[in-house]
Scaffold this active site. Structure first.
Site, PDB file in Angstrom:
ATOM      1  N   ASP A  46      54.913  23.010 -70.945  1.00  0.00           N
ATOM      2  CA  ASP A  46      54.894  21.864 -71.855  1.00  0.00           C
ATOM      3  C   ASP A  46      56.083  20.938 -71.666  1.00  0.00           C
ATOM      4  OD1 ASP A  46      56.545  23.963 -72.905  1.00  0.00           O
ATOM      5  OD2 ASP A  46      56.576  22.939 -74.837  1.00  0.00           O
TER       6      ASP A  46
ATOM      7  N   GLU B   1      57.387  26.113 -74.905  1.00  0.00           N
ATOM      8  CA  GLU B   1      58.823  26.401 -74.887  1.00  0.00           C
ATOM      9  C   GLU B   1      59.591  25.362 -75.685  1.00  0.00           C
ATOM     10  OE1 GLU B   1      63.017  26.241 -73.288  1.00  0.00           O
ATOM     11  OE2 GLU B   1      61.484  24.683 -73.404  1.00  0.00           O
TER      12      GLU B   1
END
Length: 398
Positions: free
Chosen positions: A92, A161
């Site tokens: 991400d 994350e």
């Protein structure tokens, strides 16, 4: 020992340019609700990476229900008993700046490097697609060069994350490695073995609403309480006034109404003792500020991750291997503290010590983000050397 040729660095660049164009912005609000992945677009990237891992010889490749990509490159002949290692990077990009429709720009520098930026309307996504690129390129190289000895290499590409939830559902049941390495750092040469202790603090202020025309002596404005609280946080301990090993209080949001307002703070410190002092200060400031207005305050502290240094110090060979890999790639390690955290912070807490490797990226979480091709290639060289050194020098880390 240098492995990559010019053509292989060109292929690495092509891979990175493909990756950053894929929209993978995560959603902190959804992640905080326990939804993982927090955005479905991360699955698109996960699917592509799973297919590429398979094409580069990885086995047992799978995407879990929570969007973790897992696979492993088998050990070369004669190195089956070497300790397995795991490499991690995240899918991400942060939701603070747009990561949709990234248009990468490639520029040559006078010193022979290639710099990649966005067009200025979005972030670039080097955090952490530069790390994903370095790992995938190293796996591809090792698969094509069986003469380089290595043990079993496990790979995990994780979702969310950037929301702080990257390790919430990590598939430990699939993992055989007793040590791991995140590829999620910055400038070339940085090697990170310590990070912040991190807490999120929610401060809820309760007031008393009334008509503003007849408010004298009766109105208790929760928005005013919250604003005063934020204004009285130490200015010399803010993100913009600290660096190095200094901790901070970061006001991330303030919203609400006259009757109820909420402040979200991030508390960061490398010392556990100093972190406890910060939490106590927030408690005291919230209560005294609320009382001065005639309102009430509730404080909720939630641990996000802990400094990984204490655990890593118990397993020196893990870092020694990595230092040797840096030097074999012609890079002198620069030990810097992470003013943030990585998936490795959480994984270390779970019993798998995990230092962090540079990616060549800079100015993360901004439209000014950029990445060095030389830096990404150097990270890939470090990984290849790490695989070789781990197999040659140590049989098994216990």
């Amino acid at each position: 020992m240098s492995f990559l040729q010019k053509s292989e660095c060109a292929a690495l660049l092509e891979r990175f340019l493909r990756y950053v164009k894929i929209w993978t912005t995560s959603d902190t609000e959804q992640a905080d609700k326990g939804i993982q992945p927090s955005t479905e677009c991360q699955r698109d990237f996960a699917t592509l990476l799973a297919d590429e891992l398979k094409s580069h010889g990885a086995q047992n490749v799978q995407i879990t229900d929570h969007c973790y990509v897992y696979g492993f490159l088998p050990a070369t002949n004669g190195k089956e008993s070497a300790a397995p290692i795991c490499w991690l990077a995240h899918l991400d990009t942060v939701d603070e700046v747009s990561g949709k429709n990234v248009c990468p720009q490639v520029k040559q520098t006078e010193d022979g490097d290639t710099i990649i930026t966005s067009d200025g309307t979005t972030l670039l996504g080097a955090d952490d697609k530069a790390g994903v690129t370095a790992i995938m390129s190293a796996i591809s190289f090792l698969h094509a060069h069986q003469e380089i000895p290595h043990g079993k290499i496990e790979v995990i590409f994780s979702p969310d994350e950037e929301t702080g939830h990257g390790m919430d559902n990590v598939p430990l049941n699939l993992l055989s490695s007793k040590c791991a390495y995140t590829v999620d750092g910055g400038a070339t040469g940085e090697l990170e073995t310590e990070c912040f202790n991190a807490y999120k603090s929610e401060i809820i202020f309760t007031g008393k609403a009334t008509h503003t025309g007849s408010a004298r002596a009766t109105l208790v404005n929760a928005v005013s309480i919250a604003s005063s609280f934020v204004a009285n946080l130490p200015r010399h301990q803010a993100p913009e006034t600290t660096d190095g090993h200094q901790g901070f209080y970061a006001a991330m949001s303030l919203n609400g109404t006259m009757e109820r307002a909420k402040v979200i703070l991030l508390l960061r410190d490398f010392s556990k003792t100093e972190m406890e002092k910060k939490k106590s200060f927030v408690d005291l400031l919230a209560q005294t500020t609320a009382a001065s207005f005639g309102g009430k305050a509730e404080v909720i502290h939630t641990q996000q991750y802990l400094n990984m240094k204490e655990e890593l110090d118990k397993h020196p060979r893990i870092v020694e291997n990595l230092v040797a890999a840096y030097k074999a790639a012609g890079i002198e390690p620069i030990f810097t503290p992470i003013r943030g955290g990585t998936d490795g912070s959480r994984l270390t807490e779970m019993g798998i010590p995990t230092p962090n490797i540079f990616t060549g990226g800079h100015n993360f979480h901004s439209r000014d983000e950029w990445c060095s091709l030389n830096g990404m290639c150097a990270a890939c060289e470090v990984l290849i050397n790490l695989a070789r050194i781990s197999a040659e020098q140590y049989s098994r880390i216990r």
